[in-house]
Design a protein around this motif. Structure first.
Motif, PDB file in Angstrom:
ATOM      1  N   PHE A 147     -11.321   3.369   2.673  1.00  0.00           N
ATOM      2  CA  PHE A 147     -10.581   2.888   1.517  1.00  0.00           C
ATOM      3  C   PHE A 147      -9.330   2.158   1.988  1.00  0.00           C
ATOM      4  N   PRO A 148      -8.946   1.030   1.343  1.00  0.00           N
ATOM      5  CA  PRO A 148      -7.752   0.278   1.768  1.00  0.00           C
ATOM      6  C   PRO A 148      -6.470   1.006   1.354  1.00  0.00           C
ATOM      7  N   ASP A 149      -6.067   1.964   2.143  1.00  0.00           N
ATOM      8  CA  ASP A 149      -4.941   2.834   1.816  1.00  0.00           C
ATOM      9  C   ASP A 149      -3.625   2.102   2.076  1.00  0.00           C
ATOM     10  N   LEU A 150      -3.400   1.039   1.313  1.00  0.00           N
ATOM     11  CA  LEU A 150      -2.244   0.165   1.499  1.00  0.00           C
ATOM     12  C   LEU A 150      -0.957   0.861   1.076  1.00  0.00           C
ATOM     13  N   PRO A 151       0.201   0.345   1.493  1.00  0.00           N
ATOM     14  CA  PRO A 151       1.463   1.083   1.308  1.00  0.00           C
ATOM     15  C   PRO A 151       1.831   1.417  -0.131  1.00  0.00           C
ATOM     16  N   PHE A 152       1.278   0.729  -1.117  1.00  0.00           N
ATOM     17  CA  PHE A 152       1.650   1.007  -2.503  1.00  0.00           C
ATOM     18  C   PHE A 152       0.771   2.070  -3.162  1.00  0.00           C
ATOM     19  N   MET A 153      -0.289   2.505  -2.505  1.00  0.00           N
ATOM     20  CA  MET A 153      -1.326   3.293  -3.162  1.00  0.00           C
ATOM     21  C   MET A 153      -0.812   4.578  -3.809  1.00  0.00           C
ATOM     22  N   ASP A 154       0.045   5.306  -3.114  1.00  0.00           N
ATOM     23  CA  ASP A 154       0.442   6.622  -3.608  1.00  0.00           C
ATOM     24  C   ASP A 154       1.878   6.668  -4.107  1.00  0.00           C
ATOM     25  N   LEU A 155       2.454   5.503  -4.375  1.00  0.00           N
ATOM     26  CA  LEU A 155       3.795   5.478  -4.952  1.00  0.00           C
ATOM     27  C   LEU A 155       3.745   5.893  -6.424  1.00  0.00           C
ATOM     28  N   PRO A 156       4.841   6.451  -6.932  1.00  0.00           N
ATOM     29  CA  PRO A 156       4.893   6.725  -8.375  1.00  0.00           C
ATOM     30  C   PRO A 156       4.751   5.440  -9.175  1.00  0.00           C
ATOM     31  N   GLN A 157       4.259   5.567 -10.375  1.00  0.00           N
ATOM     32  CA  GLN A 157       4.049   4.393 -11.227  1.00  0.00           C
ATOM     33  C   GLN A 157       5.337   3.614 -11.433  1.00  0.00           C
ATOM     34  N   SER A 158       6.477   4.303 -11.430  1.00  0.00           N
ATOM     35  CA  SER A 158       7.762   3.645 -11.656  1.00  0.00           C
ATOM     36  C   SER A 158       8.169   2.734 -10.501  1.00  0.00           C
ATOM     37  N   GLN A 159       7.466   2.819  -9.367  1.00  0.00           N
ATOM     38  CA  GLN A 159       7.827   2.021  -8.195  1.00  0.00           C
ATOM     39  C   GLN A 159       6.872   0.865  -7.934  1.00  0.00           C
ATOM     40  N   ARG A 160       5.971   0.588  -8.877  1.00  0.00           N
ATOM     41  CA  ARG A 160       5.037  -0.521  -8.672  1.00  0.00           C
ATOM     42  C   ARG A 160       4.637  -1.120 -10.009  1.00  0.00           C
ATOM     43  N   SER A 161       4.173  -2.355  -9.953  1.00  0.00           N
ATOM     44  CA  SER A 161       3.533  -2.980 -11.102  1.00  0.00           C
ATOM     45  C   SER A 161       2.282  -3.691 -10.617  1.00  0.00           C
ATOM     46  N   VAL A 162       1.276  -3.757 -11.483  1.00  0.00           N
ATOM     47  CA  VAL A 162       0.003  -4.392 -11.151  1.00  0.00           C
ATOM     48  C   VAL A 162      -0.343  -5.370 -12.262  1.00  0.00           C
ATOM     49  N   THR A 163      -0.580  -6.629 -11.904  1.00  0.00           N
ATOM     50  CA  THR A 163      -1.053  -7.610 -12.870  1.00  0.00           C
ATOM     51  C   THR A 163      -2.169  -8.425 -12.237  1.00  0.00           C
ATOM     52  N   SER A 164      -2.939  -9.102 -13.079  1.00  0.00           N
ATOM     53  CA  SER A 164      -3.986  -9.983 -12.560  1.00  0.00           C
ATOM     54  C   SER A 164      -4.371 -10.997 -13.615  1.00  0.00           C
ATOM     55  N   VAL A 165      -5.019 -12.061 -13.163  1.00  0.00           N
ATOM     56  CA  VAL A 165      -5.443 -13.117 -14.082  1.00  0.00           C
ATOM     57  C   VAL A 165      -6.657 -13.809 -13.479  1.00  0.00           C
ATOM     58  N   GLU A 166      -7.566 -14.259 -14.335  1.00  0.00           N
ATOM     59  CA  GLU A 166      -8.766 -14.947 -13.868  1.00  0.00           C
ATOM     60  C   GLU A 166      -8.511 -16.448 -13.793  1.00  0.00           C
ATOM     61  N   ILE A 167      -8.965 -17.050 -12.684  1.00  0.00           N
ATOM     62  CA  ILE A 167      -8.713 -18.466 -12.417  1.00  0.00           C
ATOM     63  C   ILE A 167     -10.050 -19.153 -12.121  1.00  0.00           C
ATOM     64  N   PRO A 168     -10.325 -20.294 -12.732  1.00  0.00           N
ATOM     65  CA  PRO A 168     -11.612 -20.956 -12.552  1.00  0.00           C
ATOM     66  C   PRO A 168     -11.715 -21.778 -11.266  1.00  0.00           C
ATOM     67  N   THR A 169     -11.479 -21.109 -10.130  1.00  0.00           N
ATOM     68  CA  THR A 169     -11.702 -21.730  -8.821  1.00  0.00           C
ATOM     69  C   THR A 169     -12.221 -20.665  -7.862  1.00  0.00           C
ATOM     70  N   ASN A 170     -12.743 -21.117  -6.746  1.00  0.00           N
ATOM     71  CA  ASN A 170     -13.265 -20.219  -5.726  1.00  0.00           C
ATOM     72  C   ASN A 170     -12.161 -19.320  -5.160  1.00  0.00           C
ATOM     73  N   TRP A 171     -12.549 -18.121  -4.773  1.00  0.00           N
ATOM     74  CA  TRP A 171     -11.606 -17.090  -4.328  1.00  0.00           C
ATOM     75  C   TRP A 171     -10.855 -17.450  -3.052  1.00  0.00           C
ATOM     76  N   VAL A 172     -11.492 -18.188  -2.134  1.00  0.00           N
ATOM     77  CA  VAL A 172     -10.855 -18.451  -0.842  1.00  0.00           C
ATOM     78  C   VAL A 172      -9.617 -19.328  -1.013  1.00  0.00           C
ATOM     79  N   GLN A 173      -9.598 -20.178  -2.023  1.00  0.00           N
ATOM     80  CA  GLN A 173      -8.410 -21.001  -2.266  1.00  0.00           C
ATOM     81  C   GLN A 173      -7.184 -20.123  -2.528  1.00  0.00           C
ATOM     82  N   GLY A 174      -7.379 -19.013  -3.216  1.00  0.00           N
ATOM     83  CA  GLY A 174      -6.282 -18.093  -3.446  1.00  0.00           C
ATOM     84  C   GLY A 174      -5.897 -17.325  -2.195  1.00  0.00           C
ATOM     85  N   VAL A 175      -6.885 -16.876  -1.426  1.00  0.00           N
ATOM     86  CA  VAL A 175      -6.594 -16.118  -0.204  1.00  0.00           C
ATOM     87  C   VAL A 175      -5.823 -16.986   0.785  1.00  0.00           C
TER      88      VAL A 175
END
Length: 411
Positions: A147-175
């Motif tokens: 599992f990608p146990d990245l540094p934000f994974m186990d922080l309290p909710q008050s210490q992180r925000s998560v957002t996302s949006v769908e974009i009509p282009t191939n994924w590699v352009q974003g990466v």
């Protein structure tokens, strides 16, 4: 060196059994939906990953599940299903599925219900609810990848925000954009001035537009320093990390500010979902441009117009000093660039320069993983014996000219 058209397809395409898509499906966890989008006994949420239509839901007991959208019986959409009593019940004929994807009731079948349900063919997907995200493993077998146990994974909710949006282009352009340091001082100059604050070190990126790049291979991918010369024999160093297959962990603008993880996951060949995790490991996040998002499933905003009007670029605002004419958000500026490249652009006709070293390495690592998979091997960066996501750290700061940036990164 530009890619061949064959390698460009290998890099970008994920649908219909494409090697890259199958490699990701088997060897990586995918973010499906922000945790807060799923309410116990609430409406299922449609999710599309790697060209596969799915639904995510939270059961009565709070557990989460990801299922194929089409019911196993007559292929009605489970996005329409009733979510109650720890399962989704199809409203067409009443078949019910639990969070593991198992059929637990088929009321229109006569005979032994338990035996019948046990033998219905279903795809069972493993899910994890961590870090403000519901994750899913779409692979086959009983043993998920690390599992990608990245540094934000186990922080309290008050210490992180998560957002996302769908974009009509191939994924590699974003990466690629997440690891493209030289665009920041150009494309995001005005946005940086608007959001960084008077003493923020990010403003230094607008002073030296051609950073020197230095790289270090890591078990998860690589880290690199973008070094920008300043006056008085000093250098502004930004050390960022690329974590396979799509995470760009970007250093905070100063020691007390939040870090951002950008990642772009493939919806299909010509659509991706951009994710933004904003987190502060030292204190509560508070109100930021990310934590104040009005819609975590549709933020940052896409450019406001169509191609015929340059995606809504505001030229009047540019006359007044804004560099891009997209004042909505830093992400909106990036999305305008992706859209202008086209749904899946041809990398065989590029002319690259010294600033593109990090982008080239992203492509090399992804193509290497796909080829290893095609040879029947586990991708190196997916199962490296020294893989430890928790140790990944991105950092920036001013150092003396000639000093080793690793002392900053490893402090």
């Amino acid at each position: 060196m530009p890619l061949s058209k064959e390698d460009n397809d290998l890099l970008c395409r994920v649908e219909n059994g494409a090697p890259m898509g199958e490699m990701i499906r088997q060897h990586y966890w995918l973010p499906a939906v922000p945790s807060c989008k799923l309410e116990a006994d609430g409406a299922p949420v449609r999710v599309r990953l790697l060209g596969t239509n799915l639904v995510a839901f939270r059961a009565t007991d709070g557990s989460v599940g990801v299922l194929d959208e089409q019911c196993s019986h007559r292929k009605a959409s489970l996005a329409l299903a009733i979510n109650a009593d720890n399962g989704l019940r199809c409203i067409y004929h009443g078949w019910k599925f639990n969070v593991r994807g198992e059929v637990v009731d088929a009321p229109n079948h006569t005979g032994n219900q338990e035996q019948f349900c046990k033998h219905v063919r279903v795809n069972r997907y493993t899910t994890v609810d961590r870090g403000g995200i519901v994750w899913v493993w779409l692979g086959k077998g009983d043993t998920p990848p690390p599992f990608p146990d990245l540094p934000f994974m186990d922080l309290p909710q008050s210490q992180r925000s998560v957002t996302s949006v769908e974009i009509p282009t191939n994924w590699v352009q974003g990466v690629e954009a997440s690891m493209d340091s030289s665009h920041v001082g150009v494309l995001h100059e005005s946005t940086t001035q608007m959001t960084a604050g008077g003493g923020n070190q990010r403003l230094l990126m607008t002073k030296a537009l051609a950073p020197k790049l230095e790289f270090e291979e890591r078990p998860y991918g690589y880290r690199y320093a973008a070094l920008r010369p300043l006056a008085d024999e000093q250098v502004y160093a930004r050390v960022n990390n690329f974590v396979m297959p799509w995470y760009g962990i970007i250093c905070p603008p100063d020691a007390n500010s939040p870090t951002t993880v950008f990642f772009s996951t493939p919806v299909d060949d010509v659509t991706h979902r951009a994710w933004f995790v904003h987190f502060n490991p030292n204190r509560e996040l508070g109100m930021t441009i990310m934590s104040a998002s009005p819609d975590v499933w549709n933020f940052p905003p896409l450019p406001p117009g169509e191609p015929k009007d340059n995606w809504g670029q505001n030229r009047d605002l540019m006359k007044r000093g804004h560099k891009t004419g997209f004042p909505q958000h830093l992400g909106t500026e990036d999305f305008a660039m992706f859209l202008s490249q086209g749904p899946l652009y041809d990398r065989s006709d590029e002319q690259l320069c010294s600033a593109d070293g990090a982008v080239i390495r992203v492509r090399q690592l992804l193509i290497k993983a796909a080829r290893e998979f095609m040879e029947g091997k586990a991708p190196t960066q997916a199962h490296h014996p020294e893989l430890d996501y928790r140790k990944i750290k991105s950092v920036g700061g001013v150092i003396p000219a000639g000093a080793d940036w690793r002392t900053l990164a490893d402090a």
